[in-house]
Design a protein around this motif. Sequence first.
Motif, PDB file in Angstrom:
ATOM      1  N   VAL A  45       0.833  -1.195   0.000  1.00 29.65           N
ATOM      2  CA  VAL A  45       0.000   0.000   0.000  1.00 29.65           C
ATOM      3  C   VAL A  45       0.874   1.253   0.000  1.00 29.65           C
ATOM      4  O   VAL A  45       0.598   2.232  -0.714  1.00 29.65           O
ATOM      5  CB  VAL A  45      -0.944   0.005   1.220  1.00 29.65           C
ATOM      6  CG1 VAL A  45      -1.870   1.209   1.176  1.00 29.65           C
ATOM      7  CG2 VAL A  45      -1.737  -1.278   1.275  1.00 29.65           C
ATOM      8  N   ALA A  73       2.188   1.653  -3.428  1.00 31.77           N
ATOM      9  CA  ALA A  73       1.147   2.190  -4.310  1.00 31.77           C
ATOM     10  C   ALA A  73       1.033   3.700  -4.160  1.00 31.77           C
ATOM     11  O   ALA A  73       0.884   4.431  -5.145  1.00 31.77           O
ATOM     12  CB  ALA A  73      -0.194   1.525  -4.006  1.00 31.77           C
ATOM     13  N   THR A 115      -5.077   6.453  -1.316  1.00 31.65           N
ATOM     14  CA  THR A 115      -4.417   5.224  -1.759  1.00 31.65           C
ATOM     15  C   THR A 115      -4.265   4.256  -0.594  1.00 31.65           C
ATOM     16  O   THR A 115      -4.457   3.043  -0.747  1.00 31.65           O
ATOM     17  CB  THR A 115      -3.034   5.546  -2.356  1.00 31.65           C
ATOM     18  OG1 THR A 115      -3.183   6.490  -3.405  1.00 31.65           O
ATOM     19  CG2 THR A 115      -2.370   4.298  -2.900  1.00 31.65           C
ATOM     20  N   GLY A 170      -5.999   0.914  -0.975  1.00 32.92           N
ATOM     21  CA  GLY A 170      -5.017  -0.166  -1.086  1.00 32.92           C
ATOM     22  C   GLY A 170      -5.053  -1.126   0.079  1.00 32.92           C
ATOM     23  O   GLY A 170      -4.881  -2.344  -0.095  1.00 32.92           O
ATOM     24  N   SER A 221      -3.167  -0.106  -6.673  1.00 33.59           N
ATOM     25  CA  SER A 221      -3.498  -0.882  -5.472  1.00 33.59           C
ATOM     26  C   SER A 221      -3.831  -2.321  -5.827  1.00 33.59           C
ATOM     27  O   SER A 221      -3.411  -3.259  -5.142  1.00 33.59           O
ATOM     28  CB  SER A 221      -4.679  -0.232  -4.741  1.00 33.59           C
ATOM     29  OG  SER A 221      -4.374   1.084  -4.331  1.00 33.59           O
TER      30      SER A 221
END
Length: 852
Positions: A722, A725, A751, A755, A827
């Motif tokens: 994550v 990402a 995100t 994610g 993600s």
Amino acid sequence: MDTAGLEERLAKLAPSFQRASPLIVGVFTVVTILLASNLYLSPPTFQTDLNEFSPETDASLAHDRIHEHFPNEMRPLFVHVTADDGSNVLALEALKTMSEDLAHFQNESEKRQDFVTVWTTAPGILQLALDEEADGRSLASMNDWPEVLSLVFDDNESCGLTADDQLLSAATYASAALLHKDLDYDPVCDYLDDASGTGIPSASSTLWVLEVDPNLEESVRRTLQHQLRGVFDERSEDSALQYEVISNDLLAHDIDEGTFDNLLVLIGLAFVVVVIMLSVSFRSVNQVVFPLVGLTSALIWTYGILNLSGAVFTALEATVAPLVLGLGIDYAIHLQRSQRSASDEYPDMAESWLRSVGHLSVPLTLAVVTTVAAFLANIISPLPPLATLGYALSLGVVSAFVSSTVFVGALHVVFKKDIKEREDPPVLKLPQLSERIMRVQQKQQVGVLLVTILISGLAVYGAASLETDFDLADFVNEDLPIMTVRDELSSSYESAGWKVVYVLMEPAKGQVFIPGDHVLLTELNYFHSDLESNNDVVGVPTPSYEGPLPVIRDAILRNESLGEQFNLEVDRGEVLRIDRDEDLDLGAFFTALSSNTTVADPLTGETWQQRVDQVVHLNGDNIVNLRHEIRVEASTSVESSRVIDNFIEILGATDDSGTLKYQLKDHAQIHVTGDLVMLETVLDGLSLTQIESTLISLVVSFLVLFILTRRVMPAVTVLFPVGVASLWVVGSMALLGLKWNVLTVMVTALTLGIGIDYSIHMWRRFEVEMAKRGDHWEALHAALDTTGVALIMSALTTMAGFAVLLFSPMPIIQDFGLITAVTVLFSLVLALMLLPVLVELAARGQETETPE
């Protein structure tokens, strides 16, 4: 964390859920109808303005405190005037037509609370000159330009202006800001020199500057300007001239007027996308309609509660619906897929639904908590609209979660009885894709890690180049007429659409008044000199600004005896003491000048009394406050930041020898304020919001993962993709040419929220399958074949929902839609490709550490 026990406990509640479902459906329906009625009867109004975004600062407090004694900050309305046939707008016939139209516009303004207080226009300026020099003869009575020039100028006049000429500043400002770049006044100079030629100046366009009453309430001011714009449009149809209007108030008006329609369009498109994706995923009427009903109620609850709470809506709230739909549909897809799987063993709808809720309790809870934390992180933003958006999105996510788990489940239970029993279509699977992903992870683990590191390095490089930007025009449809006017102003005038910076002075701490002595006069001269070399100021090297020094200088140039009375003279543009041994009393000078009601400004027609009131606040003969109103050129956020930085450098600090603040530290406290300063605080607030919201989201995500798993390694393993990402998303912003703005600052926190959802679902499924099968690759294959496919369908739906924002007419929302769709893509890719590799490596490491 084992959810089997929770599944069993919830399963025992199935009879109760069965009986309560009709009541649940009824309560949700009634509440939704009530909130929808409130939205219909009292729809939210949108207020998108720089003032709404600006946080409270020391500068803004000083501005408010000092401006209690001055007219409020000017609100210019710009009118771009051209001839229909593209001819010279300074031709006498064109000016006469302009004068007739001006009278019409002034009459219309009078009908509307006389809300335009100052008219700076080409025919008005010429008429003022005739009033002063030709005994008030009207412009309409003039036959040609030579007659005008003969009446306005003396026989020995020429085009040359010196620093001691009171018209220099006005002429410089007019040529830079009021007349087209192609201005040609050589014929005027030729005529003044030897009475030869036509004497006709020429320009393709002229700019009127109308100052709107700043004391009007904001919504009233916007409405009146919109009405006057309509008057200008109507007159343009009948006149030989074209009038195009723009102002910040009109920009804000057009944004707010279009936001509600924009919101409805986005909601409609988002629902279409949701229906299509649900149909592809489930191919069942119930499993398409029920999530749709649930998400509709979630949206109504979100906007309805915000409306009832009295929240101030801005154009940012148009993004709430697509975001809530995009995130909420994820919950519905996972729950319905899980319920289908459970129904094979537990055919009772109430039981299978509750078991699916229990089975997904960990990933769904983690996803909701972390997503809400990501959005709630915005409430600490110093920018009020971002804090409101944080509340709105958090409320939307919670509403979508409650609706998807409780309301949608109850709908399935209630209406399942009324539908003829039949087999549900099989759940969509993608076996070939799952197989290929697993092969890559088996054979290319090092490659996956190396590619991740390489892209991350490039993302860091790109992220370093991102700029922060805020412009009301980003909220406006680029195809609207007002944006065309904006572009025309930018290309037509040297100083188009200038902004105002205020330099304010109040007594030094412990003092009641500002001494009006020679020290103050000397520093005002130095400040004027600094402005002369500041290329951001309109009209340099003859800076266009209103302040104490220009008023003193112009008054002395107009009446030398007044200067002599107060020991003052003007030499090469500088105001000096006549007798250096005799001190000054500038307060007494301003007091004497404040009773003069003759015309002082050749452009606006303002009197000396009005000019004094705008720059000095007096208590008797004592100076309490001073105000400088400086016109500057700044069309972008980067330019605005540079302008403010330059002013801060010019003023210096009380401990910085040689600067204005240092020299006047015993006289006055000095502040820089105005819209550009507010803009700078907004930009600083955006940067702070981006950093703080990301850090808060990251910490909350880790803590929640650690609390639920009670292990550090799984928490780090789930969170790492994550974080990657988030980095990729920031790098992609640089690649796509995007900037940090009031929406994109949320993208890193968003995100994390999105994610973490995908990572948790994938990790949790792998854990369950590993416990069943005992083999890493079999568990991974099963996880990809079930949860992996669900994540792909969920991500495609969410991406499509976010991509709906690309259809918004607002550029800022289009950019946000693009980057959020990219966020979902990254993600998903990292949850399917990187996370399994990390999980497998972590598991292998644990096996290595386990003694045989």
